[in-house]
Design an enzyme around this catalytic site. Structure first.
Site, PDB file in Angstrom:
ATOM      1  N   LYS A 116       0.330 -65.166   1.285  1.00  0.00           N
ATOM      2  CA  LYS A 116       0.775 -66.492   1.835  1.00  0.00           C
ATOM      3  C   LYS A 116       2.164 -66.721   2.588  1.00  0.00           C
ATOM      4  O   LYS A 116       2.151 -67.488   3.485  1.00  0.00           O
ATOM      5  CB  LYS A 116       0.352 -67.523   1.009  1.00  0.00           C
ATOM      6  CG  LYS A 116      -1.391 -67.501   0.711  1.00  0.00           C
ATOM      7  CD  LYS A 116      -1.446 -68.671  -0.721  1.00  0.00           C
ATOM      8  CE  LYS A 116      -1.341 -69.971  -0.301  1.00  0.00           C
ATOM      9  NZ  LYS A 116      -1.707 -71.031  -1.443  1.00  0.00           N
ATOM     10  N   LYS A 158       5.214 -72.099  -4.499  1.00  0.00           N
ATOM     11  CA  LYS A 158       3.858 -71.823  -4.460  1.00  0.00           C
ATOM     12  C   LYS A 158       3.815 -70.105  -4.734  1.00  0.00           C
ATOM     13  O   LYS A 158       4.505 -69.443  -4.205  1.00  0.00           O
ATOM     14  CB  LYS A 158       3.280 -72.005  -3.111  1.00  0.00           C
ATOM     15  CG  LYS A 158       3.114 -73.662  -2.848  1.00  0.00           C
ATOM     16  CD  LYS A 158       2.879 -73.912  -1.671  1.00  0.00           C
ATOM     17  CE  LYS A 158       1.347 -73.852  -1.257  1.00  0.00           C
ATOM     18  NZ  LYS A 158       1.110 -74.413  -0.065  1.00  0.00           N
ATOM     19  N   GLY A 165      -6.155 -73.659  -5.552  1.00  0.00           N
ATOM     20  CA  GLY A 165      -5.395 -74.859  -6.342  1.00  0.00           C
ATOM     21  C   GLY A 165      -4.390 -74.339  -7.324  1.00  0.00           C
ATOM     22  O   GLY A 165      -3.845 -74.970  -7.898  1.00  0.00           O
ATOM     23  N   LYS A 201       8.630 -77.301   1.697  1.00  0.00           N
ATOM     24  CA  LYS A 201       8.788 -78.606   1.626  1.00  0.00           C
ATOM     25  C   LYS A 201       7.621 -79.459   0.951  1.00  0.00           C
ATOM     26  O   LYS A 201       6.669 -79.179   1.344  1.00  0.00           O
ATOM     27  CB  LYS A 201       9.401 -79.204   3.114  1.00  0.00           C
ATOM     28  CG  LYS A 201       9.680 -80.671   2.756  1.00  0.00           C
ATOM     29  CD  LYS A 201      10.188 -81.169   4.344  1.00  0.00           C
ATOM     30  CE  LYS A 201      10.575 -82.577   4.119  1.00  0.00           C
ATOM     31  NZ  LYS A 201      11.814 -82.872   3.142  1.00  0.00           N
ATOM     32  N   LYS A 237     -10.283 -79.401  -4.109  1.00  0.00           N
ATOM     33  CA  LYS A 237     -11.074 -80.529  -3.349  1.00  0.00           C
ATOM     34  C   LYS A 237     -12.433 -80.709  -4.063  1.00  0.00           C
ATOM     35  O   LYS A 237     -13.001 -79.927  -4.742  1.00  0.00           O
ATOM     36  CB  LYS A 237     -11.631 -79.598  -2.154  1.00  0.00           C
ATOM     37  CG  LYS A 237     -10.504 -78.894  -1.157  1.00  0.00           C
ATOM     38  CD  LYS A 237     -11.108 -77.729  -0.485  1.00  0.00           C
ATOM     39  CE  LYS A 237      -9.900 -77.145   0.381  1.00  0.00           C
ATOM     40  NZ  LYS A 237     -10.377 -75.850   1.076  1.00  0.00           N
ATOM     41  N   GLU A 275      -6.261 -73.502   7.149  1.00  0.00           N
ATOM     42  CA  GLU A 275      -5.760 -74.897   6.537  1.00  0.00           C
ATOM     43  C   GLU A 275      -4.522 -75.292   6.965  1.00  0.00           C
ATOM     44  O   GLU A 275      -3.362 -74.492   7.190  1.00  0.00           O
ATOM     45  CB  GLU A 275      -5.756 -74.687   5.142  1.00  0.00           C
ATOM     46  CG  GLU A 275      -7.181 -74.227   4.539  1.00  0.00           C
ATOM     47  CD  GLU A 275      -7.092 -74.276   2.883  1.00  0.00           C
ATOM     48  OE1 GLU A 275      -8.158 -74.345   2.305  1.00  0.00           O
ATOM     49  OE2 GLU A 275      -6.036 -74.124   2.278  1.00  0.00           O
ATOM     50  N   GLU A 288      -2.258 -72.119   5.054  1.00  0.00           N
ATOM     51  CA  GLU A 288      -2.917 -70.997   4.603  1.00  0.00           C
ATOM     52  C   GLU A 288      -4.003 -70.785   5.576  1.00  0.00           C
ATOM     53  O   GLU A 288      -4.632 -71.602   6.142  1.00  0.00           O
ATOM     54  CB  GLU A 288      -2.933 -70.688   3.203  1.00  0.00           C
ATOM     55  CG  GLU A 288      -4.100 -71.665   2.750  1.00  0.00           C
ATOM     56  CD  GLU A 288      -4.700 -71.018   1.397  1.00  0.00           C
ATOM     57  OE1 GLU A 288      -4.526 -69.833   1.101  1.00  0.00           O
ATOM     58  OE2 GLU A 288      -5.316 -71.814   0.694  1.00  0.00           O
ATOM     59  N   ARG A 292     -12.701 -65.746   4.474  1.00  0.00           N
ATOM     60  CA  ARG A 292     -14.086 -65.751   3.903  1.00  0.00           C
ATOM     61  C   ARG A 292     -14.690 -67.092   4.116  1.00  0.00           C
ATOM     62  O   ARG A 292     -14.066 -68.149   4.849  1.00  0.00           O
ATOM     63  CB  ARG A 292     -13.868 -65.858   2.215  1.00  0.00           C
ATOM     64  CG  ARG A 292     -12.932 -66.850   1.907  1.00  0.00           C
ATOM     65  CD  ARG A 292     -12.969 -67.235   0.121  1.00  0.00           C
ATOM     66  NE  ARG A 292     -11.889 -68.043  -0.019  1.00  0.00           N
ATOM     67  CZ  ARG A 292     -11.917 -69.469  -0.054  1.00  0.00           C
ATOM     68  NH1 ARG A 292     -12.969 -70.172   0.135  1.00  0.00           N
ATOM     69  NH2 ARG A 292     -10.824 -69.974  -0.519  1.00  0.00           N
ATOM     70  N   ARG A 338     -19.230 -81.990  -4.077  1.00  0.00           N
ATOM     71  CA  ARG A 338     -19.300 -81.103  -5.025  1.00  0.00           C
ATOM     72  C   ARG A 338     -20.036 -81.474  -6.460  1.00  0.00           C
ATOM     73  O   ARG A 338     -19.376 -82.458  -6.933  1.00  0.00           O
ATOM     74  CB  ARG A 338     -18.161 -80.182  -5.065  1.00  0.00           C
ATOM     75  CG  ARG A 338     -17.409 -79.473  -3.992  1.00  0.00           C
ATOM     76  CD  ARG A 338     -16.264 -78.680  -4.422  1.00  0.00           C
ATOM     77  NE  ARG A 338     -15.470 -78.294  -3.026  1.00  0.00           N
ATOM     78  CZ  ARG A 338     -14.717 -77.144  -3.170  1.00  0.00           C
ATOM     79  NH1 ARG A 338     -14.334 -76.614  -4.142  1.00  0.00           N
ATOM     80  NH2 ARG A 338     -14.222 -76.816  -1.911  1.00  0.00           N
TER      81      ARG A 338
END
Ligand code: ADP
Ligand code: ADP
Ligand code: MG
Length: 450
Positions: A116, A158, A165, A201, A237, A275, A288, A292, A338
């Site tokens: 990433k 990250k 997530g 940030k 999500k 995204e 990112e 897929r 979901r």
């Protein structure tokens, strides 16, 4: 077109891929672990091969076992679904080596985008706006300090190899920086086997808006609108909608074009998602790219009428896209919830067990992408998502109304689910007004506790 493909996944996405195979007249082979003998995907595929014990590393993540199953059954291609091996460049390379088509982008694209931190550098160089932060990976703590000062606190640390997530840590002040970086590296190492981290940030209450693209092997790339995935809990999500309530046609076009540039930059083919975070000025920043099919792909399918999974298989077989950008029209509004076997009142603890009664909603504009049936036992080994409820209405209001009734009709007994919780969310005035950001659910949960 292929005669037979193998599906290297389980659950609802494996079932979704089997359905696409049926429509294309392609035979399909399921693989399953010993915990999944009774799973729907293993039961409804044309053939099913047991590839190992319940632990994912011994079955769904066992590259050799999956490839051997494809060779033994004469499958010409492998669809990886999402999660598991779907973003594993080594697996894509091994497929190629074994003479099997990987239904996804080239392993080189996966390599470029799976890191990433490096992907952000690539995008920045291509002129795609990125979230301010470190130039690539953090080198050492001094480097990290400089970057963090420049961005201004709070910042996020990250994991470069992160996903789902996980591997994201917030740092609010300079005195926490060193300890948080060390902790993030440790976590990244444990989860992803790679301790590379980068700094970004922290944008305050942005919106998560992502663009679906599809590209064929001749480099013909188009975008299929956006999905708003701002309804998140712990950076994951839980509900998605298409189109986004905050995206104007003009912003859509700019983001769509940036997404196409991003994909072209990496020689990308197959389905992919770029995204972005969108801030209060409606400026957008690349976050990112997921190389897929995504969990929330059905809402795009409903609104565009374009079957993404079928297209993935067709493109992998060498077919060219027969649609142009101007053919893509967004019709109405779609929402996905979901449905997880978990207990929202006990901190969303997974709830394995046997489903002793199941009633699923139906009617116009209602779609269930599921993997469970009455009598099915949900095991504790895998993700708790058991089904996705997708509704399509002529506008957002109608879609919300449909979702409300569909959730109220949905009955799953024997295990706990988040159905009532989803119903609670879609009744919130913030959701109904379309005025919710990535921080909404966290704030709401805090309030709800009191
Ligand atoms: P989407 O972006 O499609 O909504 P998610 O982030 O929810 O996808 O991930 C889809 C599934 O894949 C989830 O089960 C998630 O836990 C898993 N997943 C995604 N990325 C990774 C990763 N890098 N490592 C392990 N699991 C992952
Ligand atoms: P993953 O690979 O796990 O999907 P992402 O980089 O896509 O991780 O981030 C997941 C979520 O975390 C985003 O949808 C967003 O809610 C939050 N997030 C990530 N980066 C930032 C940031 N720089 N500022 C604010 N929130 C962020
Ligand atoms: Mg993401």
């Amino acid at each position: 077109m292929f005669r037979k493909i193998l599906i290297a996944n389980r659950g609802e996405i494996a079932v979704r891929i089997i359905r696409a195979c049926r429509e294309l007249g392609v035979r399909c082979v399921a693989v399953y672990s010993t915990a999944d003998r009774e799973s729907l995907h293993a039961q409804i595929a044309d053939e099913a091969v047991c590839i190992g014990s319940p632990a994912t590393k011994d079955s769904y993540l066992n590259m050799n076992a999956v490839i051997q199953a494809a060779i033994n059954t004469g499958a010409e291609a492998i669809h990886p679904g999402f999660g598991f091996l779907s973003e594993n460049a080594e697996f894509a390379r091994l497929c190629e080596k074994a003479g099997i088509v990987f239904i996804g982008p080239s392993y080189k694209s996966i390599e470029m985008l799976g890191d990433k931190a490096a992907a952000k550098e690539t995008m920045k160089n291509a002129g795609v706006p990125v979230i301010p932060g470190s130039d690539g990976a953090v080198r050492d703590i001094d480097d990290a300090r400089k970057v963090a000062e420049k961005c201004g606190y709070p910042i996020l640390v990250k994991a470069s190899a992160g996903g789902g997530g996980r591997g994201i840590r917030r740092v609010d002040s300079p005195d926490e920086l060193e300890s948080q970086i060390i902790a993030a590296q440790q976590e990244a190492k444990n989860f992803f086997g790679d301790d590379t981290v980068y700094i970004e940030k922290f944008l305050v209450n942005p919106h998560h808006v992502e663009i679906q693209i599809i590209a064929d092997k001749s480099g013909h790339t188009i975008y299929l609108g956006e999905r708003d995935c701002s309804m998140q809990r712990r950076n994951q999500k839980i509900l998605e909608e298409c189109p986004s309530p905050i995206v104007s046609p003009e912003l859509r076009e700019r983001m769509g074009k940036a997404a196409v540039t991003a994909a072209e930059q990496c020689g990308y083919y197959n389905a992919g998602t770029i995204e972005f975070l969108v801030d209060e000025n409606r400026d957008f920043y690349f976050m990112e790219m997921n190389t897929r099919i995504q969990v929330e792909h059905p809402i795009t399918e409903e609104v565009t009428g374009f079957d993404l999974v079928k297209a993935q298989i067709e493109i992998a077989s060498g077919m060219e896209l027969d649609v142009r950008q101007e053919d893509i029209v967004l019709r109405g509004h779609a929402i996905e919830c979901r449905i997880n076997a978990e207990n929202p009142e006990q901190n969303f603890r997974p709830s394995p067990g046997t489903i002793n009664a199941l009633y699923v909603p139906g009617g116009p504009g209602i779609r269930i992408d599921g993997a469970v049936y009455q009598g099915y036992t949900i095991t504790p080994y895998y993700d708790s998502m058991i089904s996705k409820l997708i509704v399509h209405g002529s506008d957002r209001e109608e879609a919300i109304r449909k979702m409300r009734w569909a959730l109220s009709e949905f009955i799953v007994s024997g295990v706990d689910t988040n159905i009532d919780f989803q119903l609670e969310i879609i009744k919130r005035p913030e959701f109904i007004s379309g005025n919710y950001d990535n921080g909404f659910l966290t704030r709401y949960m805090e309030k709800r506790k009191k």
